[in-house]
Design an enzyme around this catalytic site. Structure first.
Site, short mmCIF file in Angstrom:
data_model
loop_
_atom_site.label_atom_id
_atom_site.label_comp_id
_atom_site.label_asym_id
_atom_site.label_seq_id
_atom_site.Cartn_x
_atom_site.Cartn_y
_atom_site.Cartn_z
N SER A 50 0.82 -1.22 0.00
CA SER A 50 0.00 0.00 0.00
C SER A 50 0.85 1.26 0.00
CB SER A 50 -0.95 0.00 1.20
OG SER A 50 -0.24 -0.13 2.41
N ASP A 69 6.10 1.36 11.17
CA ASP A 69 6.00 -0.08 11.45
C ASP A 69 7.25 -0.50 12.20
OD1 ASP A 69 5.80 -2.99 11.18
OD2 ASP A 69 4.41 -2.63 9.55
N ASP A 141 -3.76 0.51 9.36
CA ASP A 141 -3.73 -0.86 8.86
C ASP A 141 -2.63 -1.64 9.58
OD1 ASP A 141 -4.52 -3.02 7.29
OD2 ASP A 141 -3.17 -2.50 5.65
N HIS A 144 -4.38 -5.80 14.52
CA HIS A 144 -5.83 -5.92 14.44
C HIS A 144 -6.50 -6.36 15.74
CE1 HIS A 144 -5.03 -5.13 10.34
NE2 HIS A 144 -6.16 -5.59 9.86
N HIS A 169 -8.64 0.14 7.33
CA HIS A 169 -8.70 -1.09 6.55
C HIS A 169 -9.20 -2.25 7.41
CE1 HIS A 169 -6.62 -4.14 3.69
NE2 HIS A 169 -7.79 -3.74 3.20
#
Length: 214
Positions: A50, A69, A141, A144, A169
């Site tokens: 992405s 990240d 994103d 989760h 997302h």
């Protein structure tokens, strides 16, 4: 507007999980937000699939893409889990942990976009605490779980500039389709009164900051 064939081909060739239709929706949002002239930031780089789209949109808008990240993989990417990929594990016997940073760097190099990306290697909440600038777009994103998705929202949503976009997302209203943490973040953003929904493309939600609050 869609990305050029070369950029789209680089996106499709990159390692990652985002399908093309959601990628095109992200690209459209990034082009929209790029008009503000502010950085476009994503939480959750993985191998840069992405990031290619955000970087190309940032280049067109005369700004930069920032991607955050720790490059050790999220929960579902660890050994024994569904999305684990042994090819991105550091083969040094003294390490043996996931390390997606080298693959990410190759992805950007092959796409010709290295000059349009700032890669921040670190954990999202820690980076957010020291971040000072407004952002034209925040793309969530990363992890989760409720803990990680919630922390990403709390850390980065306040930095979205008026008129800027918050993109989330893997939003699945039906638990049978996927985890619920991003969906709960999406509901939280709408309930805050700060964001209004702009578009829905499968699991990708695009929201615009139209009010105060977070």
């Amino acid at each position: 507007m869609q990305p050029t064939p070369d950029i789209l081909a680089a996106f499709e060739a990159a390692k990652g999980f985002m399908p093309v239709d959601e990628g095109l929706a992200l690209y459209a949002a990034a082009r929209d937000a790029g008009r503000l002239g502010l950085p476009l930031l994503e939480v959750g780089t993985y191998c840069g699939r992405s990031t290619i789209l955000l970087a190309d949109a940032a280049r067109e808008g005369g700004t930069v893409a920032v991607t955050v990240d720790h490059h050790r993989g999220s929960e579902e990417q660890q050994p024994g889990w569904e999305y684990h990929d042994p090819s991105v594990v550091d083969d040094d016997p003294g390490v043996g942990r996931m390390d997606t940073l080298p693959t990410f760097r190759r992805t950007l190099y092959k796409a010709g976009l290295e000059d349009h990306v700032i890669a921040v290697v670190g954990r999202s909440p820690q980076v957010a605490k020291v971040w000072q600038a407004q952002l034209g777009l925040v793309f969530i994103d990363g992890g989760h779980t409720d803990e990680h998705a919630g922390a990403d929202y709390e850390g980065w949503a306040p930095h979205v500039a008026p008129g800027g976009l918050l993109v989330i997302h893997d939003v699945f209203p039906d638990p049978a389709d996927g985890g619920q943490a991003p969906y709960r973040v999406y509901l939280r953003a709408l309930a805050s009164g700060a964001f209004t929904e702009v578009s829905v493309t499968r699991s990708l939600r695009v929201l615009r900051r139209t009010g105060l609050g977070n």
